[in-house]
Design a protein around this motif. Structure first.
Motif, PDB file in Angstrom:
ATOM      1  N   ILE A   1      11.187  30.100  76.416  1.00 39.24           N
ATOM      2  CA  ILE A   1      10.258  29.434  77.080  1.00 39.24           C
ATOM      3  C   ILE A   1      10.836  28.253  78.152  1.00 39.24           C
ATOM      4  CG2 ILE A   1       9.904  27.853  75.332  1.00 39.24           C
ATOM      5  CD1 ILE A   1       6.897  27.503  76.385  1.00 39.24           C
ATOM      6  N   THR A   2      10.469  28.274  79.351  1.00 35.91           N
ATOM      7  CA  THR A   2      11.121  27.384  80.487  1.00 35.91           C
ATOM      8  C   THR A   2      10.526  26.170  80.489  1.00 35.91           C
ATOM      9  OG1 THR A   2       9.618  28.001  82.246  1.00 35.91           O
ATOM     10  CG2 THR A   2      11.336  29.407  81.914  1.00 35.91           C
ATOM     11  N   ALA A   3      10.849  25.016  81.086  1.00 37.11           N
ATOM     12  CA  ALA A   3      10.563  23.800  80.971  1.00 37.11           C
ATOM     13  C   ALA A   3       9.210  23.890  81.603  1.00 37.11           C
ATOM     14  CB  ALA A   3      11.350  22.976  81.939  1.00 37.11           C
ATOM     15  N   GLY A   4       8.922  24.862  82.540  1.00 33.38           N
ATOM     16  CA  GLY A   4       7.663  25.016  83.167  1.00 33.38           C
ATOM     17  C   GLY A   4       6.630  25.647  82.358  1.00 33.38           C
ATOM     18  N   GLY A   5       6.887  26.374  81.233  1.00 33.30           N
ATOM     19  CA  GLY A   5       6.107  26.970  80.392  1.00 33.30           C
ATOM     20  C   GLY A   5       5.963  28.796  80.412  1.00 33.30           C
ATOM     21  N   SER A   6       6.821  28.986  81.204  1.00 31.36           N
ATOM     22  CA  SER A   6       6.891  30.530  81.611  1.00 31.36           C
ATOM     23  C   SER A   6       7.728  31.066  80.229  1.00 31.36           C
ATOM     24  CB  SER A   6       7.722  31.029  82.543  1.00 31.36           C
ATOM     25  OG  SER A   6       6.887  30.596  83.984  1.00 31.36           O
ATOM     26  N   THR A   7       6.936  32.294  79.803  1.00 36.92           N
ATOM     27  CA  THR A   7       7.470  32.810  78.256  1.00 36.92           C
ATOM     28  C   THR A   7       7.751  34.306  78.340  1.00 36.92           C
ATOM     29  OG1 THR A   7       5.159  33.540  77.681  1.00 36.92           O
ATOM     30  CG2 THR A   7       5.819  31.165  76.959  1.00 36.92           C
ATOM     31  N   ASP A   8       8.450  34.865  77.357  1.00 39.81           N
ATOM     32  CA  ASP A   8       9.175  36.132  77.672  1.00 39.81           C
ATOM     33  C   ASP A   8       9.489  36.343  75.920  1.00 39.81           C
ATOM     34  OD1 ASP A   8      11.732  37.946  79.204  1.00 39.81           O
ATOM     35  OD2 ASP A   8       9.815  38.812  78.367  1.00 39.81           O
ATOM     36  N   TYR A   9       9.399  37.629  75.656  1.00 40.06           N
ATOM     37  CA  TYR A   9       9.402  37.903  74.356  1.00 40.06           C
ATOM     38  C   TYR A   9      10.184  39.328  74.017  1.00 40.06           C
ATOM     39  CZ  TYR A   9       5.476  34.657  73.637  1.00 40.06           C
ATOM     40  OH  TYR A   9       4.743  33.750  73.639  1.00 40.06           O
ATOM     41  N   ALA A  10      10.809  39.479  72.953  1.00 43.78           N
ATOM     42  CA  ALA A  10      11.539  40.707  72.726  1.00 43.78           C
ATOM     43  C   ALA A  10      10.188  41.806  72.375  1.00 43.78           C
ATOM     44  CB  ALA A  10      12.065  40.534  71.404  1.00 43.78           C
ATOM     45  N   ASP A  11      10.575  43.131  72.760  1.00 36.36           N
ATOM     46  CA  ASP A  11       9.271  43.947  72.550  1.00 36.36           C
ATOM     47  C   ASP A  11       9.013  44.182  71.059  1.00 36.36           C
ATOM     48  OD1 ASP A  11      10.947  46.456  74.726  1.00 36.36           O
ATOM     49  OD2 ASP A  11       9.744  44.874  75.146  1.00 36.36           O
ATOM     50  N   SER A  12       9.888  43.709  70.027  1.00 35.50           N
ATOM     51  CA  SER A  12       9.532  43.847  68.867  1.00 35.50           C
ATOM     52  C   SER A  12       8.547  42.708  68.336  1.00 35.50           C
ATOM     53  CB  SER A  12      10.858  43.825  67.863  1.00 35.50           C
ATOM     54  OG  SER A  12      11.577  42.417  68.063  1.00 35.50           O
ATOM     55  N   VAL A  13       8.450  41.719  69.076  1.00 30.47           N
ATOM     56  CA  VAL A  13       7.686  40.699  68.631  1.00 30.47           C
ATOM     57  C   VAL A  13       6.174  40.337  69.494  1.00 30.47           C
ATOM     58  CG1 VAL A  13       9.387  39.582  67.231  1.00 30.47           C
ATOM     59  CG2 VAL A  13       8.832  38.731  69.725  1.00 30.47           C
ATOM     60  N   ARG A  14       6.499  40.998  70.761  1.00 32.12           N
ATOM     61  CA  ARG A  14       5.398  40.739  71.836  1.00 32.12           C
ATOM     62  C   ARG A  14       3.817  41.039  71.342  1.00 32.12           C
ATOM     63  NH1 ARG A  14       7.613  43.146  75.584  1.00 32.12           N
ATOM     64  NH2 ARG A  14       8.601  41.538  76.593  1.00 32.12           N
ATOM     65  N   GLY A  15       3.133  40.118  71.444  1.00 32.17           N
ATOM     66  CA  GLY A  15       1.813  40.562  70.948  1.00 32.17           C
ATOM     67  C   GLY A  15       1.431  39.768  69.748  1.00 32.17           C
ATOM     68  N   ARG A  16       2.585  39.460  68.639  1.00 36.43           N
ATOM     69  CA  ARG A  16       2.562  39.218  67.614  1.00 36.43           C
ATOM     70  C   ARG A  16       3.008  37.569  67.290  1.00 36.43           C
ATOM     71  NH1 ARG A  16       5.601  41.092  63.434  1.00 36.43           N
ATOM     72  NH2 ARG A  16       7.016  41.739  64.787  1.00 36.43           N
TER      73      ARG A  16
END
Length: 112
Positions: free
Chosen positions: A48-63
């Protein structure tokens, strides 16, 4: 600079946990969670960036959901629908300029 991770524990498959990571100061451009299962290399989970943008590994995205409270200098990881292969030691990470800081890790065990 210190990062203190907490919130790990034993949970049944399908259960939830929330990890926290308290930082001793503010100013991290990006914060992230990594994990390392026994016998495996450390892998990136979410950022997560300071501005709140997020990214996830495929294995955990959605959970999993990563969030941060900049006023409290705290990073969170809400983990839902946990699976046995989510079992690992989870580490928080903070990046400030060219420096990277790591917390000490908190163990998550998903087992019935």
């Amino acid at each position: 600079v210190q990062l203190q991770a907490s919130g790990g524990g034993l949970v049944q498959p399908g259960g939830s946990l929330r990890l926290s990571c308290a930082a001793s100061r503010s100013g991290f451009e990006t914060m992230a969670w990594y994990r390392q299962a026994p016998g495996n290399q450390r892998e990136w989970v979410a950022r997560i960036t300071a501005g709140g943008s997020t990214d996830y590994a495929d294995s955990v995205r959605g959970r999993f959901t990563i969030s941060r409270d900049n006023a409290k200098n705290t990073l969170y990881l809400q983990m839902n629908s946990l699976k046995p292969n989510d079992t690992a030691t989870y580490y928080c990470n903070g990046v400030s300029g060219t420096a990277r800081y790591w917390g000490q890790g908190t163990l998550v065990t998903v087992s019935s």
